[in-house]
Design a protein around this motif. Structure first.
Motif, PDB file in Angstrom:
ATOM      1  N   HIS A  31       0.677  -1.056   0.087  1.00 39.65           N
ATOM      2  CA  HIS A  31      -0.098   0.211  -0.015  1.00 39.65           C
ATOM      3  C   HIS A  31       0.936   1.368  -0.024  1.00 39.65           C
ATOM      4  CE1 HIS A  31      -3.329  -2.628   0.501  1.00 39.65           C
ATOM      5  NE2 HIS A  31      -2.744  -3.062   1.684  1.00 39.65           N
ATOM      6  N   ALA A  32       2.185   1.003   0.189  1.00 42.57           N
ATOM      7  CA  ALA A  32       2.912   2.151   0.247  1.00 42.57           C
ATOM      8  C   ALA A  32       3.382   2.607  -1.164  1.00 42.57           C
ATOM      9  CB  ALA A  32       4.250   1.961   1.092  1.00 42.57           C
ATOM     10  N   ASP A  33       3.429   4.008  -1.303  1.00 44.18           N
ATOM     11  CA  ASP A  33       3.755   4.375  -2.904  1.00 44.18           C
ATOM     12  C   ASP A  33       5.256   4.752  -2.690  1.00 44.18           C
ATOM     13  OD1 ASP A  33       4.023   5.357  -5.476  1.00 44.18           O
ATOM     14  OD2 ASP A  33       3.063   7.315  -4.896  1.00 44.18           O
ATOM     15  N   LEU A  34       6.098   3.613  -2.989  1.00 45.33           N
ATOM     16  CA  LEU A  34       7.602   3.706  -3.136  1.00 45.33           C
ATOM     17  C   LEU A  34       8.127   4.761  -4.048  1.00 45.33           C
ATOM     18  CD1 LEU A  34       8.401   0.228  -1.736  1.00 45.33           C
ATOM     19  CD2 LEU A  34       8.063   2.259  -0.376  1.00 45.33           C
ATOM     20  N   SER A  35       7.261   4.798  -5.378  1.00 44.26           N
ATOM     21  CA  SER A  35       7.685   5.513  -6.409  1.00 44.26           C
ATOM     22  C   SER A  35       7.903   6.887  -6.238  1.00 44.26           C
ATOM     23  CB  SER A  35       7.049   5.399  -7.584  1.00 44.26           C
ATOM     24  OG  SER A  35       5.525   5.697  -7.291  1.00 44.26           O
ATOM     25  N   ARG A  36       7.427   7.563  -5.027  1.00 44.72           N
ATOM     26  CA  ARG A  36       7.320   8.870  -4.731  1.00 44.72           C
ATOM     27  C   ARG A  36       8.685   9.424  -3.979  1.00 44.72           C
ATOM     28  NH1 ARG A  36       6.204  10.451   0.174  1.00 44.72           N
ATOM     29  NH2 ARG A  36       5.001   8.926   1.513  1.00 44.72           N
ATOM     30  N   TYR A  37       9.331   8.231  -3.786  1.00 45.15           N
ATOM     31  CA  TYR A  37      10.523   8.632  -3.037  1.00 45.15           C
ATOM     32  C   TYR A  37      11.658   8.990  -3.604  1.00 45.15           C
ATOM     33  CZ  TYR A  37       8.494   6.169   0.993  1.00 45.15           C
ATOM     34  OH  TYR A  37       7.515   5.773   2.247  1.00 45.15           O
ATOM     35  N   GLY A  38      12.260  10.110  -3.282  1.00 42.23           N
ATOM     36  CA  GLY A  38      13.333  10.573  -3.743  1.00 42.23           C
ATOM     37  C   GLY A  38      14.543  11.294  -3.173  1.00 42.23           C
ATOM     38  N   THR A  39      14.390  11.374  -1.853  1.00 38.49           N
ATOM     39  CA  THR A  39      15.662  11.929  -0.938  1.00 38.49           C
ATOM     40  C   THR A  39      15.514  10.757   0.291  1.00 38.49           C
ATOM     41  OG1 THR A  39      13.934  13.414   0.282  1.00 38.49           O
ATOM     42  CG2 THR A  39      15.407  14.282  -1.469  1.00 38.49           C
ATOM     43  N   TRP A  40      16.611  10.597   0.844  1.00 35.96           N
ATOM     44  CA  TRP A  40      16.698   9.912   1.976  1.00 35.96           C
ATOM     45  C   TRP A  40      18.009  10.228   2.882  1.00 35.96           C
ATOM     46  CZ3 TRP A  40      21.788   7.902   2.607  1.00 35.96           C
ATOM     47  CH2 TRP A  40      22.633   8.253   1.457  1.00 35.96           C
ATOM     48  N   GLN A  41      18.128   9.769   3.876  1.00 38.18           N
ATOM     49  CA  GLN A  41      18.984   9.962   5.181  1.00 38.18           C
ATOM     50  C   GLN A  41      19.139   8.699   5.990  1.00 38.18           C
ATOM     51  OE1 GLN A  41      17.902  12.628   8.056  1.00 38.18           O
ATOM     52  NE2 GLN A  41      18.154  14.599   6.683  1.00 38.18           N
ATOM     53  N   LEU A 134      22.970  -9.664   4.423  1.00 37.85           N
ATOM     54  CA  LEU A 134      22.946  -8.110   4.500  1.00 37.85           C
ATOM     55  C   LEU A 134      21.352  -7.574   4.318  1.00 37.85           C
ATOM     56  CD1 LEU A 134      24.096  -5.321   4.434  1.00 37.85           C
ATOM     57  CD2 LEU A 134      24.548  -5.638   2.083  1.00 37.85           C
ATOM     58  N   THR A 135      20.917  -6.908   5.181  1.00 33.81           N
ATOM     59  CA  THR A 135      19.636  -6.621   5.177  1.00 33.81           C
ATOM     60  C   THR A 135      19.452  -4.897   5.000  1.00 33.81           C
ATOM     61  OG1 THR A 135      18.827  -8.356   6.373  1.00 33.81           O
ATOM     62  CG2 THR A 135      17.308  -6.572   6.280  1.00 33.81           C
ATOM     63  N   ILE A 136      18.764  -4.470   3.938  1.00 36.28           N
ATOM     64  CA  ILE A 136      18.802  -3.085   3.851  1.00 36.28           C
ATOM     65  C   ILE A 136      17.141  -2.790   4.172  1.00 36.28           C
ATOM     66  CG2 ILE A 136      19.053  -1.099   2.272  1.00 36.28           C
ATOM     67  CD1 ILE A 136      21.121  -2.867   0.859  1.00 36.28           C
ATOM     68  N   ASP A 137      17.085  -1.982   4.910  1.00 32.57           N
ATOM     69  CA  ASP A 137      15.596  -1.174   5.348  1.00 32.57           C
ATOM     70  C   ASP A 137      15.393  -0.074   4.859  1.00 32.57           C
ATOM     71  OD1 ASP A 137      14.857  -3.755   6.329  1.00 32.57           O
ATOM     72  OD2 ASP A 137      15.209  -3.395   8.405  1.00 32.57           O
ATOM     73  N   ILE A 138      14.048   0.178   4.354  1.00 36.54           N
ATOM     74  CA  ILE A 138      13.534   1.403   4.181  1.00 36.54           C
ATOM     75  C   ILE A 138      12.282   2.110   5.091  1.00 36.54           C
ATOM     76  CG2 ILE A 138      12.610   2.952   2.066  1.00 36.54           C
ATOM     77  CD1 ILE A 138      14.647   1.765   0.254  1.00 36.54           C
ATOM     78  N   HIS A 139      12.595   3.009   5.491  1.00 32.25           N
ATOM     79  CA  HIS A 139      11.519   3.414   6.511  1.00 32.25           C
ATOM     80  C   HIS A 139      10.910   4.658   5.990  1.00 32.25           C
ATOM     81  CE1 HIS A 139      12.858   0.760   9.845  1.00 32.25           C
ATOM     82  NE2 HIS A 139      14.051   0.851   9.159  1.00 32.25           N
ATOM     83  N   SER A 140       9.739   4.974   6.042  1.00 31.07           N
ATOM     84  CA  SER A 140       8.929   5.954   5.576  1.00 31.07           C
ATOM     85  C   SER A 140       9.309   7.197   6.741  1.00 31.07           C
ATOM     86  CB  SER A 140       7.313   5.734   5.689  1.00 31.07           C
ATOM     87  OG  SER A 140       6.872   7.176   5.647  1.00 31.07           O
ATOM     88  N   ALA A 141       9.644   8.152   6.089  1.00 28.59           N
ATOM     89  CA  ALA A 141      10.109   9.260   7.082  1.00 28.59           C
ATOM     90  C   ALA A 141       8.851  10.026   7.569  1.00 28.59           C
ATOM     91  CB  ALA A 141      10.691  10.471   6.030  1.00 28.59           C
TER      92      ALA A 141
END
Length: 186
Positions: A31-41, A134-141
């Protein structure tokens, strides 16, 4: 003698191919729109200590972070000085594994007087190895929720030079992050 040489060669080839592959998987919130993500930290400045000196290595931490940053930059996902679209974390672990392979090495045939005798000889090789994950996680800001996880599993290797280690880290990260964002099925 010839079957022994061929069998030994087969085991060596299989062992070498097993060492070079990275198995990847992903899980994500559909349900998350991951295509809108452009910046990260980065969420954390370094990975939390594990007690394993092979993992708790500041040089390895830099290599993994640099590989992630390179991959994201190549996809026009840029670090944000302010509030990002998503936060990144990674976790590296090493676990000892055992692998066994049984193969048929000889075939015996009965004689004229005892045709029911015979059989197949087998050999079993048991190997112990270290498996890295190696696990890489992406969390909604916005919410802090985990929205995507990519995992790469591979055999731990030692490298002759720091450059070889950095190249291997980049290839592993690229293979994991190639899955992000997930391709939606119509």
């Amino acid at each position: 003698m010839r079957p022994l040489i061929l069998n030994t060669l087969l085991v060596v080839v299989l062992a070498m191919t097993g060492c070079t592959t990275v198995q990847v998987s992903q899980d994500y919130d559909p349900h998350a729109d991951l295509s809108r993500y452009g910046t990260w930290q980065w969420r954390d400045p370094v990975q939390a200590a594990t007690g394993d000196i092979r993992v708790d290595n500041p040089l390895l931490d830099k290599r993994i972070r640099h590989a992630v940053e390179n991959h994201l930059a190549s996809r026009n996902l840029n670090p944000s000085p302010g509030k990002p679209d998503f936060y990144l974390t990674y976790h590296l672990s090493i676990e000892q594994k055992i692998q066994s392979d049984t193969y048929y090495s000889t075939v015996g045939v009965g004689s004229f007087y005892h045709p029911w005798y015979g059989g197949v000889g087998t050999e079993t090789c048991i190997r112990q190895f270290d498996e890295s994950r190696l696990t890489i996680d992406i969390h909604s800001a916005d919410t802090g929720d985990l929205v995507w996880r990519g995992v790469g599993t591979y055999r731990l290797r030692n490298y002759k030079t720091p450059e070889d280690a950095a190249t291997a880290a980049q290839k592993t990260v690229d293979k994991i992050l190639f899955q992000f964002p997930p391709h939606r099925q119509p």
